[in-house]
Design an enzyme around this catalytic site. Structure first.
Site, short mmCIF file in Angstrom:
data_model
loop_
_atom_site.label_atom_id
_atom_site.label_comp_id
_atom_site.label_asym_id
_atom_site.label_seq_id
_atom_site.Cartn_x
_atom_site.Cartn_y
_atom_site.Cartn_z
N ASN A 6 -33.81 16.54 -14.35
CA ASN A 6 -33.54 15.45 -15.29
C ASN A 6 -32.84 14.25 -14.66
OD1 ASN A 6 -34.58 16.53 -17.84
ND2 ASN A 6 -32.98 18.08 -17.61
N ASP A 8 -26.09 20.82 -7.16
CA ASP A 8 -26.94 20.71 -8.35
C ASP A 8 -28.43 20.71 -7.98
OD1 ASP A 8 -27.43 20.62 -11.10
OD2 ASP A 8 -27.45 18.44 -11.17
#
Length: 287
Positions: A248, A243
């Site tokens: 975020n 990822d």
């Protein structure tokens, strides 16, 4: 507009080596904004995380391959992702974000350029559910290409959209272990539903995003039981990814070397690890 923290610039050396052919099946490229502008209606602005830095990370970690997933900050402009795939010369595949107006010719062009799926976001803080008519139309059209759909959703969304998910006729991949909340335990209803979903031969799941699942801080070991359970439930339909660059993140920014070490705790069995990292992504993405 919310800004994101940059990734940890100093990944540690993992304690164990990834197998030859290992694939980071969930990573991103962001910008550089001067060349690939971010979408005007984006919900967050990330620091630039260009192709060169992704390659450097993969070389450092020992990942031979990668799947670059289009993120909402670039919207339906897949140019940065397509540029990275082209520059990777076969090392990378892509997952695009498209709208309902895309033509068959445009889909065919994306396929030629290394895209193998589309992604739809259902996460509330990233804009919530897509237009479900568009969702249905796009899935019908990608079927002829042999593509899959990636579903980015929160755990409770598995319950809310269960009937629609059950109607999907192409392979579908659940991002980030369904973003279940580790503090709710293995017996929580959303995780039971996710496990039930994995009985569907079209269902895949990514055992990544431990920082999104965890209730604590690095190294996110409370995510281990969830990943192990999913790997055991569907060993031929699980994927893993970093990822990177971790957009975020509001708690504790992961260290990508530590994530590789965490992967070995997710999957201590070498045979299952070969499926997770090499065989499964090669089959789904056509490496």
């Amino acid at each position: 507009m919310k800004s994101c923290l940059p990734p940890d610039p100093h990944p540690i050396h993992p304690n164990q080596r990834l197998p030859v052919g290992a694939c980071d099946a969930h990573c991103h490229v962001f910008g550089p904004a001067a060349q690939f502008p971010y979408a005007p209606d984006r919900s967050y602005t990330p620091p630039d995380a260009p192709f060169e830095r992704l390659v450097a990370l993969h070389d450092f970690l020992g990942a031979s391959r990668g799947v670059i997933v289009q993120a909402s900050c670039h919207g339906t402009d897949n140019t940065a992702m397509l540029d990275a795939i082209a520059r990777g010369k076969g090392r990378y595949r892509g997952v695009a974000i498209v709208d309902g107006d895309i033509t068959d010719e445009q889909l065919a062009d994306l396929n030629t350029r290394g895209v193998r799926g589309v992604r739809f976001n259902f996460v509330a803080h990233l804009g919530g559910a897509p237009d479900l008519d568009v969702f249905d139309r796009v899935l019908e059209r990608i079927q002829q290409l042999g593509w899959h759909v990636v579903l980015h959703l929160d755990a409770q969304d598995i319950l809310q959209y269960a009937e629609r998910i059950a109607r999907i006729k192409v392979p579908f991949v659940i991002d980030h272990m369904g973003r279940v909340c580790a503090e709710a335990g293995l017996d929580q209803e959303p995780f039971h539903r996710l496990l039930e979903l994995m009985r569907n031969p079209l269902a895949w799941v990514k055992v990544c995003g431990a920082e999104r699942v965890s209730a604590g801080r690095r190294p996110f070991d409370d995510a281990v039981p969830f990943a192990r359970t999913l790997i055991e439930a569907a060993p031929d339909r699980v994927l893993w990814g970093t990822d990177w660059p971790h957009p975020n993140i509001s708690k504790d920014m992961p260290n990508d070397g530590e994530l590789v070490d965490l992967l070995f705790r997710f999957c201590p069995d070498a045979v299952l690890r070969e499926k997770l990292l090499v065989t499964n992504p090669a089959r789904l993405y056509g490496f």
